[in-house]
Motif scaffolding. Structure first.
Motif, short mmCIF file in Angstrom:
data_model
loop_
_atom_site.label_atom_id
_atom_site.label_comp_id
_atom_site.label_asym_id
_atom_site.label_seq_id
_atom_site.Cartn_x
_atom_site.Cartn_y
_atom_site.Cartn_z
N GLY A 92 0.80 -1.23 0.00
CA GLY A 92 0.00 0.00 0.00
C GLY A 92 0.83 1.27 0.00
N THR A 93 2.15 1.17 0.12
CA THR A 93 2.96 2.39 0.24
C THR A 93 4.07 2.50 -0.80
N CYS A 97 2.16 0.51 -5.70
CA CYS A 97 0.86 0.54 -5.02
C CYS A 97 0.23 1.93 -5.14
N ASP A 106 6.23 -3.91 -4.40
CA ASP A 106 7.58 -4.31 -3.98
C ASP A 106 7.57 -5.28 -2.80
ZN LIG Z 1 3.40 -2.02 -2.62
#
Ligand SMILES: [Zn+2]
Ligand SMILES: [Zn+2]
Length: 340
Positions: A92-93, A97, A106
């Motif tokens: 999510g970061t 994403c 990643d």
């Molecule tokens: Zn990610």
């Protein structure tokens, strides 16, 4: 719970008794009703993918019933039917994403590869990566939608607006994608292992306008081709079959080495590309589309204890459609064919 585990690469799966897993925060505990067998499972067994969790429960085409919610898990009710795909989590970061390309995350987690999957009576999943399953499908019929269908759909999207579409390797993904492609008004040209007349007949039954050996040229130039067979020599073969500007999509996670080929096969703005994983959006789009086509899956079911037999049949090309394990079925030594 009973589970089939891979203890080390290149080993057969062993049936063991494991403790029923406990759902953590944001997780659901799922009673597995059906789990599809995917070619990626074979690549994990064969040690062709790096760093699997070991010992590992394979299986990333899970259909099951939510039995219990972990803390902070409130998306599903106990008793809901859900599907669990290959994409088990994302960070999510990372830059991918954040750019809406979570398939390239990643720091991903993959079901039945870096975390335990569905070759078992129970499985855990992060609720955010589960999908509701369309009511039109039985449990076993729905299982192949979750990878063969989802990633097949993603590969079809990446083939662009090709009207004449080649499909190399006519197994679980191809038999679903051929139906979607036809629904979209495309012509499907199916390529199989040389001499596999059964698979060629299967492709024609599903509406392919032509089916033949992967070593042969199609009767018309293709606009795009999708490779589901993990055979690197098909890349130059497919380039030879596509028209100027054509796209060759490699849809598998692993492939044997691609042999050197003359640049003129790529010349003319032809493209070769791969497909990696899926986004949740792919899943939502495809699972909404499948009942409208409607996609019908052809499956062969196996008891959980017969997972090694299912994998061997996939390896040998002795399956019509997709293999699906049924953890609730006990000791079957024969499999049956169903159409959803
Ligand atoms: Zn990610
Ligand atoms: Zn898969």
């Amino acid at each position: 719970m009973r589970a089939m585990i891979l203890a080390a690469p290149k080993a057969s799966l062993c049936q063991v008794e494991l403790a029923k897993p406990e759902p953590g925060p944001g997780q659901v505990l799922i009673r597995v009703r059906a789990c599809g067998v995917c070619r990626t499972d074979l690549h994990v067994v064969d040690g062709e993918l790096p760093d699997p969790k070991l010992p590992l429960v394979l299986g990333h085409e899970i259909v099951g019933i939510v039995e219990r919610n972990g803390e902070q898990a409130d998306r599903f009710q106990e008793g809901d039917r859900v599907g669990v795909p290959w994409l088990g989590r994302t960070c999510g970061t990372c830059r991918f994403c954040l750019a809406g390309r979570e398939n390239l995350c990643d720091r991903p987690g993959f079901t039945g590869y870096t975390r335990d999957g569905g070759y078992a009576e129970y499985a855990l999943a992060d609720q955010r990566y589960c999908f509701p399953i369309p009511a039109a499908y039985g449990d076993a019929e729905a299982a192949p939608l979750l990878c063969a269908g989802l990633i097949g759909y993603r590969s079809l999207v990446l083939a662009g607006d090709a009207r004449r579409l080649g499909i190399y390797g006519f197994g679980a993904a191809a038999h679903i994608v051929a139906q979607v492609a036809r629904h979209q008004g495309r012509e499907v040209y199916a390529f199989t292992r040389p001499g596999d007349e059964e698979a060629q007949r299967f492709a024609r039954d599903l509406g392919a306008v032509w089916a033949g050996d992967s070593t042969s040229q199609p009767p018309e130039e293709l606009d795009a081709a999708i490779l589901y067979a993990p055979v690197g020599s098909l890349v130059p073969a497919a380039l030879r079959a596509v028209v100027k500007g054509g796209i060759v999509v490699c849809a598998g996670i692993h492939m044997s080495d691609i042999p050197a080929f003359p640049y003129r096969l790529l010349w003319g703005e032809r493209t070769v590309r791969s497909v990696a994983n899926l986004t949740r959006r792919d899943g939502e789009e495809f699972l909404a589309l499948a009942p409208r086509v409607p996609v019908r899956t052809e499956i062969q079911t196996f008891a959980l204890a017969d997972a090694n037999e299912a994998l061997q049949r996939l390896r040998d090309g002795r399956l019509r459609g997709a293999a699906v394990l049924l953890p609730a079925a006990h000791c079957s030594d024969q499999s049956k064919s169903l159409t959803g």
